[in-house]
Design a protein around this motif. Sequence first.
Motif, short mmCIF file in Angstrom:
data_model
loop_
_atom_site.label_atom_id
_atom_site.label_comp_id
_atom_site.label_asym_id
_atom_site.label_seq_id
_atom_site.Cartn_x
_atom_site.Cartn_y
_atom_site.Cartn_z
N GLY A 7 -95.11 0.14 4.14
CA GLY A 7 -93.09 0.25 4.47
C GLY A 7 -93.64 2.03 4.86
N ILE A 8 -93.43 2.97 3.99
CA ILE A 8 -93.07 4.23 3.95
C ILE A 8 -93.89 5.01 5.08
CG2 ILE A 8 -93.09 6.82 3.08
CD1 ILE A 8 -92.27 4.64 1.29
N HIS A 9 -94.84 5.00 6.01
CA HIS A 9 -95.77 5.06 7.34
C HIS A 9 -94.64 4.72 8.33
CE1 HIS A 9 -99.14 7.58 7.03
NE2 HIS A 9 -99.34 6.29 6.37
N ARG A 10 -94.35 3.75 8.12
CA ARG A 10 -92.88 2.46 8.95
C ARG A 10 -91.93 3.53 9.27
NH1 ARG A 10 -94.99 -1.76 7.38
NH2 ARG A 10 -93.46 -2.29 5.84
N LEU A 11 -91.38 4.07 8.22
CA LEU A 11 -90.03 4.92 7.35
C LEU A 11 -90.28 6.00 8.73
CD1 LEU A 11 -86.55 4.52 6.88
CD2 LEU A 11 -88.10 6.01 4.41
N VAL A 12 -90.98 6.51 8.12
CA VAL A 12 -91.59 8.53 8.46
C VAL A 12 -92.24 7.89 10.14
CG1 VAL A 12 -93.32 10.12 8.20
CG2 VAL A 12 -92.53 8.72 6.87
N ASP A 13 -92.23 6.87 10.53
CA ASP A 13 -93.28 6.79 11.88
C ASP A 13 -91.52 6.59 12.95
OD1 ASP A 13 -95.27 8.04 11.80
OD2 ASP A 13 -96.06 5.54 11.99
N ARG A 14 -90.45 5.98 12.54
CA ARG A 14 -89.46 5.57 13.10
C ARG A 14 -89.00 7.01 13.55
NH1 ARG A 14 -87.21 4.58 17.00
NH2 ARG A 14 -85.37 2.93 17.35
N PHE A 15 -89.03 7.28 12.06
CA PHE A 15 -87.66 8.72 11.96
C PHE A 15 -88.26 9.85 12.67
CE2 PHE A 15 -87.34 13.53 10.40
CZ PHE A 15 -86.75 13.35 10.01
N TYR A 16 -89.17 9.91 13.02
CA TYR A 16 -89.53 10.75 14.16
C TYR A 16 -89.78 10.74 15.76
CZ TYR A 16 -91.22 14.52 10.57
OH TYR A 16 -91.07 14.71 10.09
N LEU A 60 -79.33 12.17 10.55
CA LEU A 60 -78.58 10.72 11.85
C LEU A 60 -79.72 10.04 11.77
CD1 LEU A 60 -77.33 9.21 13.71
CD2 LEU A 60 -78.47 11.22 15.33
N CYS A 61 -80.93 10.68 12.32
CA CYS A 61 -82.53 9.79 12.45
C CYS A 61 -82.94 8.89 10.86
CB CYS A 61 -82.89 10.78 12.95
SG CYS A 61 -83.01 12.25 14.09
N ILE A 62 -82.95 9.74 9.93
CA ILE A 62 -82.72 8.96 8.75
C ILE A 62 -82.60 8.10 8.51
CG2 ILE A 62 -82.44 10.20 6.90
CD1 ILE A 62 -85.90 9.51 6.80
N ASN A 63 -81.73 8.07 8.14
CA ASN A 63 -80.37 6.83 8.38
C ASN A 63 -80.61 6.24 9.44
OD1 ASN A 63 -78.67 8.34 6.34
ND2 ASN A 63 -77.40 8.97 6.97
N MET A 64 -80.57 6.28 10.74
CA MET A 64 -80.94 4.78 12.03
C MET A 64 -82.87 4.34 11.41
SD MET A 64 -79.32 6.22 15.40
CE MET A 64 -80.31 4.58 15.87
N ALA A 65 -83.11 4.89 10.85
CA ALA A 65 -84.63 4.42 11.17
C ALA A 65 -84.65 3.45 9.09
CB ALA A 65 -85.62 5.98 9.99
N LEU A 66 -83.44 3.67 8.29
CA LEU A 66 -83.24 2.98 7.15
C LEU A 66 -82.40 2.26 7.74
CD1 LEU A 66 -82.04 5.67 4.61
CD2 LEU A 66 -84.12 4.05 3.95
N ASP A 67 -81.35 2.17 8.40
CA ASP A 67 -80.59 1.11 8.57
C ASP A 67 -81.65 -0.28 9.73
OD1 ASP A 67 -78.12 1.27 8.43
OD2 ASP A 67 -77.85 2.70 10.39
N GLU A 68 -82.59 0.48 10.29
CA GLU A 68 -83.52 -0.70 11.15
C GLU A 68 -85.05 -1.27 10.17
OE1 GLU A 68 -85.23 0.91 14.74
OE2 GLU A 68 -83.76 2.35 15.16
N GLN A 69 -85.30 -0.41 8.88
CA GLN A 69 -86.26 -0.70 8.62
C GLN A 69 -86.00 -1.49 7.11
OE1 GLN A 69 -89.90 -0.40 9.69
NE2 GLN A 69 -88.88 0.49 11.26
N VAL A 70 -84.97 -1.39 6.29
CA VAL A 70 -84.50 -1.93 5.01
C VAL A 70 -83.07 -2.53 4.90
CG1 VAL A 70 -83.92 -0.72 2.92
CG2 VAL A 70 -85.07 0.63 3.57
N GLN A 71 -83.88 -3.80 4.74
CA GLN A 71 -82.60 -5.17 4.81
C GLN A 71 -81.86 -4.99 3.57
OE1 GLN A 71 -82.58 -6.60 7.19
NE2 GLN A 71 -84.70 -5.29 7.61
N LYS A 79 -79.65 6.44 1.03
CA LYS A 79 -79.25 7.16 2.14
C LYS A 79 -77.93 8.54 1.56
CE LYS A 79 -78.30 4.04 6.29
NZ LYS A 79 -76.98 3.94 6.61
N SER A 80 -77.49 8.04 0.19
CA SER A 80 -76.67 8.67 -0.86
C SER A 80 -78.23 9.79 -1.38
CB SER A 80 -76.73 8.45 -2.32
OG SER A 80 -76.53 8.87 -2.84
N ALA A 81 -79.30 9.15 -1.92
CA ALA A 81 -80.17 10.29 -2.66
C ALA A 81 -80.86 11.23 -1.00
CB ALA A 81 -81.69 9.73 -2.89
#
Length: 130
Positions: free
Chosen positions: A17-26, A95-106, A115-117
């Motif tokens: 899950g962390i890899h997916r988040l990081v990959d989507r962020f980049y 912008l990038c991390i929040n979009m990645a979170l929106d896509e990856q975290v249900q 997002k707050s952290a």
Amino acid sequence: MELPIASHYNMLGGEAGIHRLVDRFYDLMDELPEAWELRKIHPQDLQGSRDKLFKFLSGWLGGPGLYEAEYGHPRLRMRHMPFPVDSQMRDQWLLCINMALDEQVQDNLLKNQLKSAFSNVADHMRNRQG
């Protein structure tokens, strides 16, 4: 040794899950014109950046402390001092991390906590006016 069920690391799906988040962020940083200034301060090949962020997030989110084991204490602000991190860079990163979170975290509660952290950390990283 099993990690606590409630860790953000586990709630995000552990290592995968962390890899997916990081990959989507980049990937987003690479794709979005709105993140161009942020992208240009990174190396052409993002693999090293992906690896470091994955290792950092692993420990920061409650999983294995991979970053500290390899590089020592993160000292994030100090390590980012050579780079011009102003409000614009912070906003592009968010912008990038929040979009990645929106896509990856249900889970909305988890997503909002993260997002707050991330916002707090990104704001702390600013080292230039503006």
